[in-house]
Structures are given as C-alpha cells and as structure tokens.
Design a protein around this motif. Structure first.
Motif, PDB file in Angstrom:
ATOM      1  N   LEU A 127      13.227 -25.095  11.728  1.00 35.68           N
ATOM      2  CA  LEU A 127      14.296 -24.769  11.844  1.00 35.68           C
ATOM      3  C   LEU A 127      15.420 -24.921  13.325  1.00 35.68           C
ATOM      4  O   LEU A 127      16.155 -24.524  13.571  1.00 35.68           O
ATOM      5  CB  LEU A 127      13.243 -23.669  12.611  1.00 35.68           C
ATOM      6  CG  LEU A 127      14.162 -22.239  13.021  1.00 35.68           C
ATOM      7  CD1 LEU A 127      15.102 -21.245  12.076  1.00 35.68           C
ATOM      8  CD2 LEU A 127      12.835 -20.809  13.893  1.00 35.68           C
ATOM      9  N   TYR A 136      11.588 -14.910  15.779  1.00 36.58           N
ATOM     10  CA  TYR A 136      10.970 -15.214  14.582  1.00 36.58           C
ATOM     11  C   TYR A 136       9.434 -15.308  14.150  1.00 36.58           C
ATOM     12  O   TYR A 136       8.489 -16.003  14.288  1.00 36.58           O
ATOM     13  CB  TYR A 136      11.197 -17.066  14.889  1.00 36.58           C
ATOM     14  CG  TYR A 136      11.387 -17.693  12.934  1.00 36.58           C
ATOM     15  CD1 TYR A 136      12.772 -17.964  12.423  1.00 36.58           C
ATOM     16  CD2 TYR A 136      10.273 -17.853  12.535  1.00 36.58           C
ATOM     17  CE1 TYR A 136      12.918 -17.638  11.157  1.00 36.58           C
ATOM     18  CE2 TYR A 136      11.020 -18.420  11.014  1.00 36.58           C
ATOM     19  CZ  TYR A 136      12.189 -18.166  10.090  1.00 36.58           C
ATOM     20  OH  TYR A 136      12.115 -18.605   8.880  1.00 36.58           O
ATOM     21  N   ALA A 142       9.588 -14.938   6.481  1.00 28.59           N
ATOM     22  CA  ALA A 142       9.241 -16.296   7.405  1.00 28.59           C
ATOM     23  C   ALA A 142       9.817 -17.679   7.131  1.00 28.59           C
ATOM     24  O   ALA A 142      10.331 -18.378   7.410  1.00 28.59           O
ATOM     25  CB  ALA A 142       8.450 -16.152   8.783  1.00 28.59           C
ATOM     26  N   TYR A 183      13.738 -19.575   5.909  1.00 30.60           N
ATOM     27  CA  TYR A 183      14.529 -20.548   7.138  1.00 30.60           C
ATOM     28  C   TYR A 183      15.583 -20.412   7.349  1.00 30.60           C
ATOM     29  O   TYR A 183      16.589 -20.764   7.988  1.00 30.60           O
ATOM     30  CB  TYR A 183      13.863 -21.247   8.033  1.00 30.60           C
ATOM     31  CG  TYR A 183      13.102 -22.836   7.740  1.00 30.60           C
ATOM     32  CD1 TYR A 183      14.239 -23.568   8.112  1.00 30.60           C
ATOM     33  CD2 TYR A 183      12.809 -22.921   6.945  1.00 30.60           C
ATOM     34  CE1 TYR A 183      14.096 -24.943   6.981  1.00 30.60           C
ATOM     35  CE2 TYR A 183      12.362 -24.346   6.794  1.00 30.60           C
ATOM     36  CZ  TYR A 183      13.257 -25.328   7.085  1.00 30.60           C
ATOM     37  OH  TYR A 183      13.075 -26.421   6.042  1.00 30.60           O
TER      38      TYR A 183
END
Length: 171
Positions: A48, A112, A151, A154
């Motif tokens: 990420l 996140y 999640a 990403y």
C-alpha cells in the motif's frame, strides 16, 4: 475477557460522542500522509505504501501506525504498533508512539480498516489530520471521504483515492 468488552463499550461510547463535534479543516494540497492499519485483516502494508509512492507521495512523508489484536511479549517491530492494551478506561492511549502519531498534523490520514474497533476509532478521531479518508463500512462521521471497497483491494482503494483527490484539487 469480560472487562475488555466493557472497556471497548465505554471507549466506543466516548468516541461516538466526540464524533458529533468533528470539524473539517480545509488544507490545500497533500504533502504528508498518515496511515492507520488494522493488521488483523490486512498484511500488505508495504504494498500500500508502494502504491502511494507510485502516485507521487514521497516515502519519507508517509508515516504508518499499525493496530494488532494481540502483541506477543518479545515481538519486535520496525514500525509503531498498538493494541487494546494501550487503551485506558478513559479512552486515552498510554503508548507514546500513538500519542505522537495522533498529535502530528497530516495533510491526509488514511484509515485503512474496514471493521470498527474502539482503539482504531479513537486513534482516527483523535488525529489532528486535515483530511481523513477511509472505507464506507466505518462510521460516516470519522472520515471526510469514504471509498466503497474492501481492505484486500488496496490497488482499487489507492486508484479511487487519487482519482478523487485530483477532482478535489488536493494533489
């Protein structure tokens, strides 16, 4: 176990009350980025950060704070980590790394995580960031901008984030 449940309940109650007082600060372009991760569900922290660097954010302008459900006694990390144990009954953090992270004035805070946990909500709420971005599955008052994905995706999250940051003239 039962005491942790009660502590989480009271912390969430305090956070929900403080969310009603949340204000958005208009802050111009994005230079510094803070990221709060939930490592219980998402392990691609470096990937990420790499995606953010590919989109023009300098690596030294990105700071990361990671939440873990349980931290083993002798476990060592090269990044700041916190857990429920760092949370007091009065909804404050005892961990100095968390206090430093939340006190820093980021231009963008990326929350996140896509499941609500009291420690994560408190860290996000107490952050001094000017613009907060997160997932649509989290309380709508915690973030200024929400992206509807999960999640694990990403790349989709970062792609959508930068698409809308360009529209909002943040980058």
């Amino acid at each position: 176990m039962f005491l942790n449940y009660i502590k989480n309940f009271f912390t969430q109650k305090i956070v929900k009350k403080s969310l009603s007082n949340a204000k958005m600060v208009d802050g111009g372009t994005i230079q510094t980025v803070g990221i709060i991760f939930d490592e219980s569900y998402f392990y691609e922290r470096e990937a990420l950060v790499g995606e953010l660097v590919k989109n023009g954010i300098q690596k030294n302008d990105i700071k990361v704070l990671v939440f873990k459900n349980k931290i083993k006694k002798n476990e060592q990390f090269d990044y700041p980590v916190f857990s429920h144990k760092d949370l007091s009954w009065t909804a404050t953090f005892s961990n100095s790394e968390v206090k430093e992270f939340t006190a820093e004035k980021f231009d963008l805070l990326i929350n996140y995580y896509d499941t609500e946990k009291s420690a994560l909500l408190l860290a996000s709420d107490s952050s001094k960031a000017k613009f907060k971005v997160g997932f649509a599955s989290i309380d709508k008052k915690i973030n200024h901008f929400m992206i509807n994905t999960n999640a694990e995706n990403y790349q989709v999250f970062v792609e959508e984030l930068f698409k809308y940051l360009k529209i909002l003239n943040k980058i």
